[in-house]
Motif scaffolding. Structure first.
Motif, PDB file in Angstrom:
ATOM      1  N   ALA B 238       0.812  -1.209   0.000  1.00 29.51           N
ATOM      2  CA  ALA B 238       0.000   0.000   0.000  1.00 29.51           C
ATOM      3  C   ALA B 238       0.849   1.264   0.000  1.00 29.51           C
ATOM      4  N   MET B 239       0.224   2.360  -0.439  1.00 27.51           N
ATOM      5  CA  MET B 239       0.911   3.646  -0.455  1.00 27.51           C
ATOM      6  C   MET B 239       1.301   4.048   0.974  1.00 27.51           C
ATOM      7  N   ASN B 240       2.495   4.595   1.096  1.00 30.62           N
ATOM      8  CA  ASN B 240       2.926   5.104   2.400  1.00 30.62           C
ATOM      9  C   ASN B 240       2.278   6.456   2.633  1.00 30.62           C
ATOM     10  N   LEU B 241       1.664   6.636   3.785  1.00 36.33           N
ATOM     11  CA  LEU B 241       0.988   7.899   4.083  1.00 36.33           C
ATOM     12  C   LEU B 241       1.542   8.418   5.393  1.00 36.33           C
ATOM     13  N   PHE B 242       1.843   9.707   5.458  1.00 40.74           N
ATOM     14  CA  PHE B 242       2.239  10.276   6.746  1.00 40.74           C
ATOM     15  C   PHE B 242       1.688  11.675   6.885  1.00 40.74           C
ATOM     16  N   LYS B 243       1.299  11.952   8.103  1.00 44.73           N
ATOM     17  CA  LYS B 243       0.697  13.249   8.386  1.00 44.73           C
ATOM     18  C   LYS B 243       1.813  14.218   8.727  1.00 44.73           C
ATOM     19  N   THR B 244       1.763  15.415   8.156  1.00 46.69           N
ATOM     20  CA  THR B 244       2.858  16.349   8.390  1.00 46.69           C
ATOM     21  C   THR B 244       2.387  17.767   8.107  1.00 46.69           C
ATOM     22  N   ARG B 245       3.300  18.716   8.320  1.00 43.24           N
ATOM     23  CA  ARG B 245       2.979  20.122   8.075  1.00 43.24           C
ATOM     24  C   ARG B 245       3.920  20.627   6.977  1.00 43.24           C
ATOM     25  N   THR B 246       3.385  21.392   6.076  1.00 41.32           N
ATOM     26  CA  THR B 246       4.240  21.928   5.011  1.00 41.32           C
ATOM     27  C   THR B 246       4.881  23.225   5.502  1.00 41.32           C
ATOM     28  N   GLU B 247       6.120  23.387   5.132  1.00 40.68           N
ATOM     29  CA  GLU B 247       6.817  24.625   5.499  1.00 40.68           C
ATOM     30  C   GLU B 247       7.087  25.421   4.239  1.00 40.68           C
ATOM     31  N   VAL B 275      -1.127  18.432   6.209  1.00 38.12           N
ATOM     32  CA  VAL B 275      -1.554  17.559   5.114  1.00 38.12           C
ATOM     33  C   VAL B 275      -1.121  16.121   5.401  1.00 38.12           C
ATOM     34  N   ILE B 276      -1.737  15.205   4.656  1.00 45.06           N
ATOM     35  CA  ILE B 276      -1.212  13.836   4.630  1.00 45.06           C
ATOM     36  C   ILE B 276      -0.498  13.684   3.303  1.00 45.06           C
ATOM     37  N   VAL B 277       0.755  13.322   3.392  1.00 51.91           N
ATOM     38  CA  VAL B 277       1.545  13.161   2.185  1.00 51.91           C
ATOM     39  C   VAL B 277       1.669  11.674   1.916  1.00 51.91           C
ATOM     40  N   GLY B 278       1.512  11.294   0.647  1.00 50.91           N
ATOM     41  CA  GLY B 278       1.594   9.883   0.295  1.00 50.91           C
ATOM     42  C   GLY B 278       2.616   9.646  -0.787  1.00 50.91           C
ATOM     43  N   ILE B 279       3.239   8.501  -0.716  1.00 56.87           N
ATOM     44  CA  ILE B 279       4.122   8.098  -1.820  1.00 56.87           C
ATOM     45  C   ILE B 279       4.051   6.587  -1.965  1.00 56.87           C
ATOM     46  N   ARG B 280       3.997   6.148  -3.211  1.00 60.53           N
ATOM     47  CA  ARG B 280       3.928   4.706  -3.448  1.00 60.53           C
ATOM     48  C   ARG B 280       5.296   4.085  -3.190  1.00 60.53           C
ATOM     49  N   GLY B 306      11.716  -7.929  -7.748  1.00 60.89           N
ATOM     50  CA  GLY B 306      12.333  -6.892  -6.927  1.00 60.89           C
ATOM     51  C   GLY B 306      12.198  -7.277  -5.475  1.00 60.89           C
ATOM     52  N   ARG B 307      12.495  -6.340  -4.610  1.00 62.90           N
ATOM     53  CA  ARG B 307      12.367  -6.632  -3.184  1.00 62.90           C
ATOM     54  C   ARG B 307      11.622  -5.472  -2.552  1.00 62.90           C
ATOM     55  N   VAL B 308      10.927  -5.780  -1.500  1.00 62.67           N
ATOM     56  CA  VAL B 308      10.243  -4.721  -0.769  1.00 62.67           C
ATOM     57  C   VAL B 308      10.864  -4.666   0.618  1.00 62.67           C
ATOM     58  N   ILE B 309      11.351  -3.476   0.977  1.00 66.16           N
ATOM     59  CA  ILE B 309      11.890  -3.351   2.328  1.00 66.16           C
ATOM     60  C   ILE B 309      10.840  -2.714   3.224  1.00 66.16           C
ATOM     61  N   HIS B 310      10.706  -3.281   4.402  1.00 65.33           N
ATOM     62  CA  HIS B 310       9.738  -2.765   5.359  1.00 65.33           C
ATOM     63  C   HIS B 310      10.491  -2.161   6.532  1.00 65.33           C
ATOM     64  N   CYS B 311      10.137  -0.916   6.843  1.00 65.92           N
ATOM     65  CA  CYS B 311      10.799  -0.291   7.969  1.00 65.92           C
ATOM     66  C   CYS B 311       9.770   0.549   8.718  1.00 65.92           C
ATOM     67  N   GLU B 312      10.241   1.243   9.730  1.00 63.71           N
ATOM     68  CA  GLU B 312       9.339   2.066  10.504  1.00 63.71           C
ATOM     69  C   GLU B 312       9.886   3.481  10.497  1.00 63.71           C
ATOM     70  N   ILE B 313       9.071   4.429  10.058  1.00 64.18           N
ATOM     71  CA  ILE B 313       9.510   5.824  10.070  1.00 64.18           C
ATOM     72  C   ILE B 313       8.470   6.619  10.833  1.00 64.18           C
ATOM     73  N   ALA B 314       8.901   7.345  11.824  1.00 65.60           N
ATOM     74  CA  ALA B 314       8.013   8.153  12.654  1.00 65.60           C
ATOM     75  C   ALA B 314       6.866   7.325  13.212  1.00 65.60           C
ATOM     76  N   GLY B 315       7.184   6.102  13.599  1.00 64.82           N
ATOM     77  CA  GLY B 315       6.172   5.259  14.237  1.00 64.82           C
ATOM     78  C   GLY B 315       5.180   4.645  13.273  1.00 64.82           C
ATOM     79  N   GLU B 316       5.323   4.913  11.964  1.00 66.65           N
ATOM     80  CA  GLU B 316       4.397   4.341  10.987  1.00 66.65           C
ATOM     81  C   GLU B 316       5.150   3.328  10.137  1.00 66.65           C
ATOM     82  N   ALA B 317       4.436   2.274   9.717  1.00 72.53           N
ATOM     83  CA  ALA B 317       5.066   1.317   8.810  1.00 72.53           C
ATOM     84  C   ALA B 317       5.325   2.010   7.474  1.00 72.53           C
ATOM     85  N   PHE B 318       6.472   1.740   6.919  1.00 70.71           N
ATOM     86  CA  PHE B 318       6.843   2.371   5.656  1.00 70.71           C
ATOM     87  C   PHE B 318       7.441   1.286   4.771  1.00 70.71           C
ATOM     88  N   ALA B 319       7.001   1.220   3.517  1.00 71.22           N
ATOM     89  CA  ALA B 319       7.524   0.207   2.606  1.00 71.22           C
ATOM     90  C   ALA B 319       8.147   0.890   1.406  1.00 71.22           C
TER      91      ALA B 319
END
Lengths: 294, 380
Positions: B238-247, B275-280, B306-319
């Motif tokens: 799934a698309m990675n989504l994270f909530k953040t503030r634009t500067e 905003v919530i920013v998303g990236i595939r 290919g390979r999919v790496i799974h990690c955790e960024i800012a407490g959210e799952a990120f692929a």
């Protein structure tokens, strides 16, 4: 859990064998006695060896208790009761399972409650109605001061012998359990194919519940055949009497000749039809009760 | 062939509403896939078209006729069920021909059409068998043949492939597609499998909790998801989504302490909004140490291509999807860069997509829409 327990096995088998012989004993007496002469059957000690007199005894019994009429009546009665029960319970279960009506639960429980009210319990009111079919209507009307003069009763008729026995909760539940195992999609697929509910009943449910039907037939035939109390009440005319009533006529009279061999031969004849039905249908009987074949 | 109009359709079971006003219109001959998680109301909608469920409010019209009060058989729909719902006591021929038998088609003609239809689905040698003696794929074919033989105006498929094994599913998918090309009847296909949805659909309807989230061509939906729900539902992983503030000044969004550069015009337009920013995952790039966002790999999935790496960024799952020759292993720390033109922006409150240019801003339309709304992406 499966364990090897030779002593427990031997013990349970011993109990089973004991029960088996206790059950079998009376049958051995009947079979042996029915084929002996009057002297042999009255000898003490009783010999369990069958002899060659069965046909003679049987024809004597046949004549004495007018078994021809009684057997015919019993066959008709058992067949009608069986057919009626099987058909009615299939329809009732169909209505209860496949139709959504606000009164569904009322119907369900009114069928259920008949399990607690077998014929023997309600024999007096049932007889009152059978003796005067419009009795309930009359009593309601009399509340309003009305009085009607219609007489119609079911005494001394096949209708009277069978109709009160036909409603059956057991059969309805057997069908209901089976119908509920069928996936909803089956009914929906049939609807999509353009089949109405009646057509669905005949094209899908009846063929699918064949084993159930045969199991029910087996139980209900034996039930119908063994009816004693109800025919005794309903029938006064000898031409409508059933085999269970003739059993009495087979007994030797108090001061008469003790020809128990004839009595036993007669009861063997009367036992035969349900045994045949069970023997023929037992394969489906077990399948219909145990598994839901799909 | 027939078009289907669904107008303000609602469905409630007692007091519980399950569909909240659905408006959809399917063109004649179109292959529409309704996609959504279980319990979103997609099957209910299909069953309402079929006539198996009452319509609480609104209208459904097939071929211009409102069918709300019609029996299923009058609507000209045929349906393929998830568990096939074959008639167990009938042969394959009996199953296929049952609809014709009910409608009183003479025996000779019925047999001719059964033979014809069986040939279409490749069952001509199995006509005398019972369903119990067939494999899953063959049962599926019987179910399809049963629908085809009626020559319906509309085909309805209720998750028909979910009982098949993975390999057979791919085969049957292709067959359904071919069949549609051949018969070109309007088809509505309900599924929770996004790969099925993407590969089969002319047009895709994404549903969630009794609402339609988005309608469109599969690739449009993939590239421009209308909400965070669609973004996370379509695409695997799934698309990675994270909530953040634009500067605005630095033209960045913050993710776990790291600043991610974004398009300055977008930053300007968003004016420091949350905003919530998303990236595939397949748009994330591995980069040199010290650049982008550091991430510790939890585990690596091998996909072959290919390979999919799974990690955790800012407490959210990120692929992140990386090339098969990328040297990554669980426990490593990698640096990820997120190309600004591949980012999706969603409103932090409503989860709806933010389209550029925003109304009332002076961003040149050509540039921002080109860079944001048409990213180049491959479907995994």
């Amino acid at each position: 859990m499966i364990q090897r327990t030779p002593y427990a096995d031997a013990f349970t088998y011993a109990i089973m064998m004991l029960g088996f012989f206790l059950l079998l004993g009376p049958f051995l007496v009947v079979i042996a006695g029915a084929s002996q002469t009057m002297q042999q059957v009255n000898t003490v000690p009783f010999s369990f060896l069958p002899q060659g007199e069965f046909m003679k005894n049987a024809s004597a019994a046949w004549a004495r208790a007018d078994l021809r009429t009684a057997m015919t009546n019993s066959l008709i009665m058992a067949a009608l009761v069986t057919a009626g029960k099987v058909a009615l319970s299939a329809c009732t279960a169909f209505a209860i399972v496949f139709f959504r009506t606000p009164l569904k639960h009322v119907f369900f429980w009114s069928v259920f409650i008949t399990l607690m009210l077998p014929l023997e319990v309600r024999v007096v009111p049932t007889y009152a109605v059978a003796a005067d079919l419009f009795q309930p209507v009359k009593s309601v009307l009399s509340l309003f001061g009305l009085d009607i003069k219609i007489e119609w009763n079911l005494l001394n008729s096949y209708a009277g012998l069978t109709l009160p026995l036909i409603a059956t909760a057991t059969g309805t539940f057997l069908y209901r359990q089976f119908f509920m195992t069928l996936p909803d999609e089956l009914a929906e697929a049939a609807r999509m194919d353009g089949s109405g509910s009646v057509r669905f009943f005949f094209d899908m449910l009846l063929p699918l519940s064949r084993t159930n039907m045969l199991a029910l037939t087996t139980i209900m035939f034996v039930y119908g055949w063994n009816q004693y109390l109800w025919p005794l009440l309903m029938v006064t005319d000898p031409s409508y009497k059933t085999v269970m009533m003739s059993l009495r006529a087979l007994l030797p009279s108090d001061n008469g000749i003790p020809d128990w061999n004839v009595t036993l031969a007669g009861s063997l004849i009367i036992m035969a039809p349900p045994v045949i039905v069970v023997a023929v249908l037992q394969r489906w009987f077990v399948r219909g009760l145990v598994s839901s074949e799909k | 062939m027939a078009d289907i109009q669904i107008r303000a359709v609602r469905k409630s079971y007692g007091k519980t509403p399950t569909l909240h006003g659905i408006d959809l219109s399917f063109a004649s001959g179109e292959f529409v896939v309704i996609l959504g998680p279980s319990g979103c109301g997609k099957s209910t909608l299909l069953r309402m078209i079929a006539g198996l469920e009452d319509i609480t409010a609104g209208d459904i019209a097939i071929d211009g006729r409102v069918v709300n009060k019609m029996e299923p058989r009058e609507r000209g729909c045929a349906m393929v069920f998830q568990n096939y719902a074959l008639y167990p006591h009938m042969t394959v021929a009996g199953n296929i021909g049952y609809a014709l038998k009910v409608s009183g088609v003479p025996k000779a003609e019925r047999e001719r059409r059964i033979a014809e239809t069986a040939k279409i689905v490749g069952l001509q040698d199995y006509l005398e068998r019972r369903p119990a003696a067939l494999s899953g794929g063959q049962r599926q074919r019987v179910a399809m043949a049963r629908a085809i033989i009626r020559e319906p105006k509309v085909f309805l498929f209720d998750e028909p492939l979910s009982n098949l094994d993975a390999k057979l599913r791919v085969t049957m998918r292709a067959e359904i597609r071919k069949l549609h090309q051949r018969l070109s009847a309007t088809s509505v296909f309900v599924t929770h499998d996004q790969v099925e949805a993407m590969t089969l659909a002319d047009r895709l309807v994404v549903m969630n909790r009794g609402h339609v989230e988005q309608v469109g061509r599969p690739l449009d939906i993939y590239h421009r998801p209308a909400s965070t729900f669609v973004a996370s539902f379509i695409g695997a992983p799934a698309m990675n989504l994270f909530k953040t503030r634009t500067e605005v000044e630095t033209a960045t969004v913050r993710l776990d302490g790291a600043a991610i550069p974004i398009d300055p015009l977008v930053a300007h337009a968003l004016q420091g909004r949350d905003v919530i920013v998303g990236i595939r995952p397949e748009q994330c790039r591995l980069t040199r140490e010290g650049h982008g966002i550091p991430a510790r790999i939890d585990f690596v999935e091998e996909l072959g291509v290919g390979r999919v790496i799974h990690c955790e960024i800012a407490g959210e799952a990120f692929a992140a999807a990386v090339a098969e020759d990328a040297e990554v292993a669980a426990g490593d720390t990698v640096w990820l860069s997120l190309p600004p033109e591949q980012l999706h922006y969603f409103d932090a409150e409503s989860g709806r997509r933010i389209e550029f240019p925003l109304p009332g801003t002076d961003i040149p339309a050509a540039r921002s829409s080109a860079s944001i709304t048409h990213p180049t992406g491959v479907l995994s």
